[in-house]
Design a protein around this motif. Structure first.
Motif, PDB file in Angstrom:
ATOM      1  N   UNK A  52      23.662  -8.357 -40.521  1.00 27.89           N
ATOM      2  CA  UNK A  52      24.665  -7.722 -39.668  1.00 27.89           C
ATOM      3  C   UNK A  52      24.550  -8.234 -38.237  1.00 27.89           C
ATOM      4  N   UNK A  53      23.323  -8.321 -37.748  1.00 33.42           N
ATOM      5  CA  UNK A  53      23.105  -8.764 -36.376  1.00 33.42           C
ATOM      6  C   UNK A  53      23.668 -10.154 -36.166  1.00 33.42           C
ATOM      7  N   UNK A  54      23.272 -11.085 -37.013  1.00 36.60           N
ATOM      8  CA  UNK A  54      23.720 -12.469 -36.807  1.00 36.60           C
ATOM      9  C   UNK A  54      25.220 -12.603 -36.947  1.00 36.60           C
ATOM     10  N   UNK A  84      21.118  -7.476 -29.232  1.00 43.64           N
ATOM     11  CA  UNK A  84      21.522  -8.506 -30.177  1.00 43.64           C
ATOM     12  C   UNK A  84      20.475  -8.841 -31.230  1.00 43.64           C
ATOM     13  N   UNK A  85      19.258  -8.353 -31.049  1.00 44.75           N
ATOM     14  CA  UNK A  85      18.197  -8.660 -31.997  1.00 44.75           C
ATOM     15  C   UNK A  85      17.823  -7.463 -32.868  1.00 44.75           C
ATOM     16  N   UNK A 105      23.255 -17.580 -26.749  1.00 48.33           N
ATOM     17  CA  UNK A 105      23.496 -16.788 -25.541  1.00 48.33           C
ATOM     18  C   UNK A 105      23.084 -17.563 -24.292  1.00 48.33           C
ATOM     19  N   UNK A 106      21.987 -18.301 -24.376  1.00 52.33           N
ATOM     20  CA  UNK A 106      21.539 -19.118 -23.248  1.00 52.33           C
ATOM     21  C   UNK A 106      22.534 -20.237 -22.967  1.00 52.33           C
ATOM     22  N   UNK A 107      23.010 -20.898 -24.028  1.00 51.04           N
ATOM     23  CA  UNK A 107      24.001 -21.963 -23.852  1.00 51.04           C
ATOM     24  C   UNK A 107      25.262 -21.419 -23.197  1.00 51.04           C
ATOM     25  N   UNK A 123      21.450  -9.600 -21.523  1.00 52.61           N
ATOM     26  CA  UNK A 123      21.001  -9.154 -22.840  1.00 52.61           C
ATOM     27  C   UNK A 123      20.122  -7.931 -22.627  1.00 52.61           C
ATOM     28  N   UNK A 124      20.541  -6.802 -23.162  1.00 49.85           N
ATOM     29  CA  UNK A 124      19.733  -5.585 -23.091  1.00 49.85           C
ATOM     30  C   UNK A 124      18.979  -5.459 -24.410  1.00 49.85           C
ATOM     31  N   UNK A 125      17.659  -5.598 -24.358  1.00 50.58           N
ATOM     32  CA  UNK A 125      16.878  -5.532 -25.595  1.00 50.58           C
ATOM     33  C   UNK A 125      15.444  -5.113 -25.275  1.00 50.58           C
ATOM     34  N   UNK A 126      14.732  -4.710 -26.305  1.00 45.49           N
ATOM     35  CA  UNK A 126      13.340  -4.335 -26.123  1.00 45.49           C
ATOM     36  C   UNK A 126      12.412  -5.532 -26.254  1.00 45.49           C
ATOM     37  N   UNK A 127      12.880  -6.594 -26.921  1.00 44.88           N
ATOM     38  CA  UNK A 127      12.095  -7.815 -27.018  1.00 44.88           C
ATOM     39  C   UNK A 127      13.019  -8.980 -27.334  1.00 44.88           C
TER      40      UNK A 127
END
Length: 159
Positions: A52-54, A84-85, A105-107, A123-127
């Protein structure tokens, strides 16, 4: 419409194959924008986790890439992606997916925008999954110190 969804499908196929080389076909429907992968409906193979994520993140990034090519579709110079992860673990497949998403995302952040400037991706994420490139800047926050540096921390709503 068919030409636009074909263009979108081509961008999505490249992104999906970076996450999973076994993805061979993606054809976004011009009728309802559904996303069949390898001929199967999205919800048949992507109900949770890395699938689902990808698919979700890659679909939105592919739409953004398509919009940048079509002058009638203005694209903001920034993108905010929350979690996103999510659902990615430590398996080889999950790590490949995380790295491919982080690279995409970096590109996006470093590619020249139509206005001639670089973009901004938050990017809001925990890791982070994968190794961030030199252009990635990490800002660590905590609920105790405030989710955004400089703002007051949230007060507990429980008594």
């Amino acid at each position: 419409m068919k030409q636009s969804t074909d263009r979108w499908s081509n961008h999505l196929l490249r992104r999906m194959q970076a996450c999973d080389p076994e993805i061979t076909t993606v054809s976004i429907s011009p009728e309802d924008s559904s996303v069949p992968l390898n001929g199967s409906p999205f919800d048949a193979g992507a109900v949770a986790g890395h699938g689902m994520t990808r698919t979700n993140v890659s679909t939105w990034l592919a739409l953004r890439a398509t919009a940048r090519e079509v002058s009638a579709m203005p694209v903001p110079q920034f993108l905010i992606v929350d979690s996103p992860f999510t659902g990615l673990g430590s398996s080889t497949e999950d790590q490949r997916t995380g790295t491919a998403l982080l690279n995409s995302l970096t590109d996006l952040a470093t590619s020249e925008q139509p206005a001639g400037t670089e973009g901004l991706v938050i990017i809001a994420c925990t890791e982070l999954h994968g190794t961030p490139g030199p252009v990635v800047r990490e800002i660590r926050t905590s609920l105790a110190d405030g989710a955004v540096p400089g703002l007051q921390p949230r007060q507990s709503t429980t008594t």
